[in-house]
Write an enzyme that holds these catalytic residues in place. Structure first.
Site, short mmCIF file in Angstrom:
data_model
loop_
_atom_site.label_atom_id
_atom_site.label_comp_id
_atom_site.label_asym_id
_atom_site.label_seq_id
_atom_site.Cartn_x
_atom_site.Cartn_y
_atom_site.Cartn_z
N ARG A 117 0.89 -1.18 0.00
CA ARG A 117 0.00 0.00 0.00
C ARG A 117 0.91 1.21 0.00
O ARG A 117 1.77 1.34 0.88
CB ARG A 117 -0.91 0.00 1.23
CG ARG A 117 -1.66 1.31 1.41
CD ARG A 117 -2.77 1.23 2.43
NE ARG A 117 -3.90 0.48 1.93
CZ ARG A 117 -5.11 0.49 2.47
NH1 ARG A 117 -5.36 1.24 3.53
NH2 ARG A 117 -6.08 -0.24 1.96
N HIS A 144 -7.56 0.40 -6.43
CA HIS A 144 -7.72 -0.47 -5.25
C HIS A 144 -8.36 -1.78 -5.73
O HIS A 144 -9.48 -2.11 -5.37
CB HIS A 144 -8.58 0.24 -4.20
CG HIS A 144 -8.48 -0.35 -2.83
ND1 HIS A 144 -7.59 -1.37 -2.49
CD2 HIS A 144 -9.17 -0.07 -1.68
CE1 HIS A 144 -7.74 -1.67 -1.22
NE2 HIS A 144 -8.69 -0.91 -0.70
N GLN A 147 -10.04 -4.57 -3.45
CA GLN A 147 -11.33 -4.16 -2.89
C GLN A 147 -12.47 -4.51 -3.84
O GLN A 147 -13.52 -5.02 -3.43
CB GLN A 147 -11.30 -2.64 -2.64
CG GLN A 147 -12.61 -2.10 -2.11
CD GLN A 147 -12.90 -2.56 -0.70
OE1 GLN A 147 -12.07 -2.40 0.19
NE2 GLN A 147 -14.08 -3.12 -0.47
N ASP A 235 -17.78 6.29 -1.50
CA ASP A 235 -16.52 6.19 -0.75
C ASP A 235 -16.28 7.57 -0.13
O ASP A 235 -16.97 8.55 -0.45
CB ASP A 235 -15.38 5.79 -1.71
CG ASP A 235 -14.05 5.51 -1.01
OD1 ASP A 235 -14.04 5.39 0.23
OD2 ASP A 235 -13.02 5.43 -1.71
N CYS A 274 -16.49 0.74 0.58
CA CYS A 274 -15.29 -0.03 0.93
C CYS A 274 -14.88 0.15 2.37
O CYS A 274 -14.13 -0.67 2.91
CB CYS A 274 -14.15 0.33 -0.02
SG CYS A 274 -13.55 2.02 0.16
N ARG A 302 -13.29 -9.18 1.85
CA ARG A 302 -11.86 -8.90 1.58
C ARG A 302 -11.05 -10.15 1.90
O ARG A 302 -10.14 -10.53 1.16
CB ARG A 302 -11.39 -7.72 2.42
CG ARG A 302 -11.97 -6.37 2.02
CD ARG A 302 -11.43 -5.93 0.67
NE ARG A 302 -9.98 -5.82 0.68
CZ ARG A 302 -9.28 -4.77 1.12
NH1 ARG A 302 -9.91 -3.69 1.53
NH2 ARG A 302 -7.96 -4.78 1.10
N1 NVA Z 1 -10.47 6.05 -1.42
C1 NVA Z 1 -10.00 5.69 -0.10
C2 NVA Z 1 -10.13 4.23 0.09
C3 NVA Z 1 -9.73 3.74 1.47
C4 NVA Z 1 -9.79 2.25 1.59
C5 NVA Z 1 -8.58 6.15 0.11
O1 NVA Z 1 -7.77 6.03 -0.81
O2 NVA Z 1 -8.27 6.67 1.18
N1 CP Z 2 -11.22 -0.72 2.45
C1 CP Z 2 -9.93 -0.73 2.86
O1 CP Z 2 -9.00 -0.96 2.08
O2 CP Z 2 -9.79 -0.52 4.20
P1 CP Z 2 -8.42 -0.26 4.98
O3 CP Z 2 -7.93 1.10 4.58
O4 CP Z 2 -8.83 -0.34 6.42
O5 CP Z 2 -7.43 -1.32 4.61
#
Ligand code: NVA
Ligand code: CP
Length: 328
Positions: A117, A144, A147, A235, A274, A302
């Protein structure tokens, strides 16, 4: 891979973006995930009976916060018989300037796969370029994909095949939206996205999906997007790679998913998110906690969808067998 294997003879099965993979592989990954979930529930115990990843290690490199991604990969690896090593980039020599190329080549000698990540999409591409073990995208500012595998699994558990159905995305045209756009081309659903004009979805992703025959509508009108839809998805209005500001939040005000907006969708439409959610911003409490919402099934999936991805990435040509009951 160990030191005696040549990187030239093995092509790692990276899971970087949905558009890099073919539709039949993605579909089979979900079939295997569903099979593994079914075996787990039938036995009321989480361990996979064949422990397909016994003795294998996954490096989990998270340079941004995570609850679901971290826990689902850790628990998923344990349930498949393997282990996870949590690698905080700030605690690694990477944080003191060691290159991604060297980090990738070193980690490839120790672990069997890496989840990353990152706040920079280029880091993921670099890691995959230099890694001789599979690299899995655990979220970048641009996508992502793990997800969306869980989201499709969740839709299909509740409503049957997603092919030919209509999904509506309301809010920010962000990383999660991009992976939904790519998946529309690969899983064959119609996708309508309503975003403020200042936060439109990735034109490149839309163009790519349309070039593959996907039916994608991009609009600024949330009611038009959700009309008759089988699922409404939203989201956060401020992703981890974004800066919060009043101006930004104000732009999203007309895009809150509330009961009035849900009423324009199909009567049995699902609500997906998500997570983490920001109640009162992108979604109201009544929708989030209401009868359409399947967000916690989505979070659980997930774990299951990623087991399908891990088995595909790590179990060679026989990977599909791990979605079925062992014969012996
Ligand atoms: N769009 C959000 C998703 C978090 C799982 C982010 O990138 O923060
Ligand atoms: N939806 C998701 O990826 O959650 P986290 O940021 O908690 O991993």
């Amino acid at each position: 891979m160990n030191a005696l294997q040549s990187p030239d003879t093995l092509i790692p099965r990276h899971f970087l973006d949905l558009k890099d993979l073919d539709a039949s592989t993605l579909r089979t990954i979900l079939d295997v995930a569903v099979g593994i979930k079914r075996m787990q529930h039938k036995r009321a115990r989480p361990l996979h009976p064949a422990l397909p990843l016994r003795g294998r290690a996954l490096g989990l490199m998270l340079s941004k916060p995570s609850t679901r991604t971290r826990v689902s990969f850790e628990v998923g690896m344990q349930q498949l018989g393997g282990n996870v090593i949590l690698l905080a980039p700030s605690d690694m020599q990477l944080g003191r300037g060691e290159s991604i190329a060297d980090t990738a080549r070193v980690l490839s000698r120790f672990v069997d796969a890496i989840v990353l990540r990152t706040g920079k999409t280029e880091n993921l591409r670099q890691l995959a370029r230099w890694s001789s073990v599979p690299v899995i995208n655990g979220l970048t500012p641009d996508s992502h994909p793990v997800q969306i595998m869980a989201d499709i699994m969740t839709f299909e558990e509740h409503r049957g095949p997603i092919t030919g159905r209509t999904l509506a995305w309301v809010g920010d045209g962000n990383n999660v939206a991009t992976s939904f756009i790519e998946a529309a081309a690969l899983f064959g659903y119609r996708l309508r996205l309503a975003t403020p004009p200042t936060h439109a979805p990735s034109p490149a992703a839309v163009a790519w999906a349309r070039s593959k025959g996907a039916d994608i509508t991009v609009t600024t009108d949330p009611v038009a997007a959700v009309a008759g839809a089988d699922a409404i998805i939203t989201d956060t209005w401020v992703s981890m790679s974004d800066k919060a500001s009043d101006q930004r939040l104000n732009a999203f005000e007309p895009y809150r998913v509330d009961a009035a907006l849900m009423a324009h969708a199909s009567p049995d439409a699902l609500f997906l998110h998500c997570l983490p959610a920001h109640i009162g911003e992108e979604v109201t409490e009544s929708v989030f906690e209401g009868p359409h919402s399947v967000v916690f099934d989505e979070a659980e999936n997930r774990l299951h969808a990623q087991k399908g991805i891990l088995v595909w990435a790590l179990c060679g040509e026989d990977w599909q067998q791990y979605g079925k009951e062992p014969t012996a």
